[in-house]
Design an enzyme around this catalytic site. Structure first.
Site, PDB file in Angstrom:
ATOM      1  N   THR A 215       8.605   7.999  22.555  1.00  0.00           N
ATOM      2  CA  THR A 215       8.353   7.319  21.131  1.00  0.00           C
ATOM      3  C   THR A 215       8.147   8.607  20.572  1.00  0.00           C
ATOM      4  OG1 THR A 215       6.319   6.983  21.484  1.00  0.00           O
ATOM      5  CG2 THR A 215       7.871   5.564  22.622  1.00  0.00           C
TER       6      THR A 215
ATOM      7  N   ASP B 151       4.214   4.783  15.663  1.00  0.00           N
ATOM      8  CA  ASP B 151       3.392   5.231  14.560  1.00  0.00           C
ATOM      9  C   ASP B 151       2.325   4.878  15.544  1.00  0.00           C
ATOM     10  OD1 ASP B 151       1.107   6.656  13.462  1.00  0.00           O
ATOM     11  OD2 ASP B 151       2.498   6.610  11.381  1.00  0.00           O
TER      12      ASP B 151
ATOM     13  N   ASN C   6       0.341  11.357  24.752  1.00  0.00           N
ATOM     14  CA  ASN C   6       0.128  12.555  24.800  1.00  0.00           C
ATOM     15  C   ASN C   6       0.014  12.680  23.177  1.00  0.00           C
ATOM     16  OD1 ASN C   6       1.203  15.118  24.848  1.00  0.00           O
ATOM     17  ND2 ASN C   6       2.844  14.448  23.603  1.00  0.00           N
TER      18      ASN C   6
ATOM     19  N   TYR D  46     -11.457  17.814  15.075  1.00  0.00           N
ATOM     20  CA  TYR D  46     -10.336  17.979  16.503  1.00  0.00           C
ATOM     21  C   TYR D  46     -11.359  17.793  17.892  1.00  0.00           C
ATOM     22  CZ  TYR D  46      -6.611  19.228  20.081  1.00  0.00           C
ATOM     23  OH  TYR D  46      -5.588  19.434  21.205  1.00  0.00           O
TER      24      TYR D  46
ATOM     25  N   LYS E 267     -11.618  14.196  20.710  1.00  0.00           N
ATOM     26  CA  LYS E 267     -10.918  15.013  21.913  1.00  0.00           C
ATOM     27  C   LYS E 267     -11.973  14.508  23.079  1.00  0.00           C
ATOM     28  CE  LYS E 267      -6.456  16.379  21.510  1.00  0.00           C
ATOM     29  NZ  LYS E 267      -5.595  15.682  21.859  1.00  0.00           N
TER      30      LYS E 267
ATOM     31  N   VAL F  66      -1.658  25.632  24.641  1.00  0.00           N
ATOM     32  CA  VAL F  66      -0.086  25.436  25.635  1.00  0.00           C
ATOM     33  C   VAL F  66       0.306  25.873  24.599  1.00  0.00           C
ATOM     34  CG1 VAL F  66       1.674  24.010  26.343  1.00  0.00           C
ATOM     35  CG2 VAL F  66      -1.093  23.939  26.345  1.00  0.00           C
TER      36      VAL F  66
ATOM     37  N   THR G 154       2.908  25.723  22.202  1.00  0.00           N
ATOM     38  CA  THR G 154       3.328  24.392  21.847  1.00  0.00           C
ATOM     39  C   THR G 154       3.313  24.474  20.185  1.00  0.00           C
ATOM     40  OG1 THR G 154       1.885  23.601  21.333  1.00  0.00           O
ATOM     41  CG2 THR G 154       3.119  23.364  23.268  1.00  0.00           C
TER      42      THR G 154
HETATM   43  N1  LIG Z   1      -0.727  23.169  22.442  1.00  0.00           N
HETATM   44  C1  LIG Z   1      -2.027  23.142  22.848  1.00  0.00           C
HETATM   45  O1  LIG Z   1      -2.843  23.800  22.748  1.00  0.00           O
HETATM   46  C2  LIG Z   1      -3.254  22.195  23.287  1.00  0.00           C
HETATM   47  C3  LIG Z   1      -3.769  22.441  23.509  1.00  0.00           C
HETATM   48  C4  LIG Z   1      -4.983  20.888  23.557  1.00  0.00           C
HETATM   49  C5  LIG Z   1      -4.810  20.106  23.835  1.00  0.00           C
HETATM   50  N2  LIG Z   1      -3.150  19.416  23.330  1.00  0.00           N
HETATM   51  C6  LIG Z   1      -2.671  18.047  23.301  1.00  0.00           C
HETATM   52  O2  LIG Z   1      -1.951  17.872  23.695  1.00  0.00           O
HETATM   53  C7  LIG Z   1      -1.224  17.358  23.224  1.00  0.00           C
HETATM   54  C8  LIG Z   1       0.617  17.509  22.762  1.00  0.00           C
HETATM   55  O3  LIG Z   1      -0.265  18.576  21.647  1.00  0.00           O
HETATM   56  P1  LIG Z   1       1.891  19.167  21.702  1.00  0.00           P
HETATM   57  O4  LIG Z   1       0.771  20.777  21.947  1.00  0.00           O
HETATM   58  O5  LIG Z   1       3.120  19.262  22.418  1.00  0.00           O
HETATM   59  O6  LIG Z   1       1.551  19.831  20.285  1.00  0.00           O
HETATM   60  P2  LIG Z   1       2.939  18.862  19.179  1.00  0.00           P
HETATM   61  O7  LIG Z   1       4.292  20.293  19.150  1.00  0.00           O
HETATM   62  O8  LIG Z   1       2.491  18.970  17.501  1.00  0.00           O
HETATM   63  O9  LIG Z   1       3.778  17.628  19.694  1.00  0.00           O
HETATM   64  C9  LIG Z   1       2.538  16.462  18.955  1.00  0.00           C
HETATM   65  C10 LIG Z   1       3.303  15.387  18.656  1.00  0.00           C
HETATM   66  O10 LIG Z   1       2.391  14.261  18.493  1.00  0.00           O
HETATM   67  C11 LIG Z   1       2.917  13.716  17.315  1.00  0.00           C
HETATM   68  N3  LIG Z   1       2.334  12.711  16.296  1.00  0.00           N
HETATM   69  C12 LIG Z   1       1.152  13.336  15.658  1.00  0.00           C
HETATM   70  N4  LIG Z   1       0.596  12.014  15.218  1.00  0.00           N
HETATM   71  C13 LIG Z   1       1.154  11.280  15.487  1.00  0.00           C
HETATM   72  C14 LIG Z   1       1.460   9.674  15.156  1.00  0.00           C
HETATM   73  N5  LIG Z   1       0.556   9.109  14.317  1.00  0.00           N
HETATM   74  N6  LIG Z   1       1.898   9.110  16.414  1.00  0.00           N
HETATM   75  C15 LIG Z   1       2.732   9.148  16.472  1.00  0.00           C
HETATM   76  N7  LIG Z   1       2.743  10.665  17.272  1.00  0.00           N
HETATM   77  C16 LIG Z   1       2.150  10.857  16.097  1.00  0.00           C
HETATM   78  C17 LIG Z   1       4.146  15.004  16.766  1.00  0.00           C
HETATM   79  O11 LIG Z   1       4.887  13.780  15.770  1.00  0.00           O
HETATM   80  P3  LIG Z   1       5.650  14.494  14.590  1.00  0.00           P
HETATM   81  O12 LIG Z   1       6.455  15.425  14.947  1.00  0.00           O
HETATM   82  O13 LIG Z   1       5.726  13.310  14.184  1.00  0.00           O
HETATM   83  O14 LIG Z   1       4.847  14.737  14.260  1.00  0.00           O
HETATM   84  C18 LIG Z   1       4.303  15.364  17.746  1.00  0.00           C
HETATM   85  O15 LIG Z   1       5.057  15.527  18.192  1.00  0.00           O
HETATM   86  C19 LIG Z   1      -1.771  16.956  22.506  1.00  0.00           C
HETATM   87  O16 LIG Z   1      -2.810  15.504  22.104  1.00  0.00           O
HETATM   88  C20 LIG Z   1      -2.623  17.647  21.799  1.00  0.00           C
HETATM   89  O17 LIG Z   1      -3.903  17.587  20.899  1.00  0.00           O
HETATM   90  C21 LIG Z   1      -2.376  20.426  22.776  1.00  0.00           C
END
Ligand SMILES: NC(=O)c1ccc[n+]([C@@H]2O[C@H](COP(=O)([O-])OP(=O)(O)OC[C@H]3O[C@@H](n4cnc5c(N)ncnc54)[C@H](OP(=O)(O)O)[C@@H]3O)[C@@H](O)[C@H]2O)c1
Length: 252
Positions: free
Chosen positions: A52, A70, A93, A157, A161, A190, A192
């Protein structure tokens, strides 16, 4: 000490959760970590994955069903529940960071928007899918938090969390008697798009997802995915100034 600890009876023991044969729904599936939650679930025997996203993309695999979702939109959540009534593993996620890590500098609208995405979205999704998850013993809810739940470097943020972490703990207690296993995930950076601005060590998304799914299949409730996260959680029981040593140097 023990007499002060609240005992919450959780009912019958859950069956051991498994990705094998599961029907998985991943939010934010187009993202850096979400993509791996989709692909690695299939590698572990999931029969179907709803990938999704706000703008779903095509996937080159019949077992992957792209679905618009969304997580901040009630109607979108309701439509996803109707379209994916066979889900047994829900992966909360999706997440976002506000424009600034300062809680004083961001707008009120930015703070509310971040709570919508990182807190209300996952909680409302878990509530909406609760009857579906409860219908199959051994179902799973995975909530992706962060080390930021316990370390206040992210302003809104971190607050969002922390709120989700607390909600996950409540949901775990409520879901347990229904045979639904709840795993909360905490980690530092991570590699990303979300962490593109950050220096320092980053784990690979595939490493994180392997750790999470291994933990789920071992029946674990919480994932502390790296040493930083383990250290921060352990430090919570100490004085606040030990966790934030710079406080002393900035005292006036
Ligand atoms: N990367 C890190 O360092 C890190 C560390 C700790 C925790 N996290 C957590 O890990 C999870 C995944 O993050 P990621 O690192 O993979 O980041 P990412 O690549 O930016 O992916 C985040 C995803 O969330 C989606 N999203 C945001 N708002 C949304 C909404 N209203 N409805 C549906 N989807 C939505 C985004 O979709 P769009 O493509 O449409 O924007 C994107 O695909 C998050 O919860 C983040 O807080 C990440």
């Amino acid at each position: 000490m023990r007499s002060h600890v609240l005992h919450i009876p959780l009912g019958k023991k859950e069956p051991m959760p498994s990705l094998d044969g599961a029907v998985v729904l991943v939010t934010g599936a187009n993202g850096g970590i979400g993509t791996h939650f989709v692909q690695d679930a299939l590698a572990r025997g999931a029969v179907k994955v709803y990938a999704t996203a706000r703008s779903p993309r095509a996937w080159d695999d019949d077992r992957i069903v792209p679905l618009t979702l969304d997580i901040t939109d009630r109607a979108s959540i309701d439509a996803a529940v109707a379209a994916a009534a066979d889900v047994t593993v829900l992966v909360n996620n999706a997440g976002a960071i506000p424009p600034s890590a300062s809680l004083l500098d961001v707008t009120e609208a930015d703070i509310r928007a971040n709570m919508e995405t990182n807190f209300f979205g996952p909680v409302f999704l878990a509530r909406a899918f609760a009857p579906i998850l409860a219908a199959k013993k051994g179902s799973v809810l995975i909530d992706v938090h962060s080390v930021a739940s316990w370390y206040a470097f992210g302003g809104a943020y971190s607050a969002s969390k922390a709120a989700l972490w607390s909600a996950t703990n409540s949901l775990r207690i409520e879901f347990a008697p229904m045979g639904v296993h709840v795993t909360g995930v905490h980690m530092g950076y991570v590699d990303t798009g979300m962490a593109a601005h950050a220096d320092g060590p980053k784990m690979l998304p595939t490493q994180l997802v392997t750790t999470v799914y291994d933990a789920v299949e071992a029946g674990e409730y919480e994932v502390l995915a790296d040493e930083l996260t383990k250290g921060v959680k352990a430090a919570l029981s100490g004085p606040v100034e030990a966790l934030y040593p710079d406080l002393h140097s900035t005292d006036t």
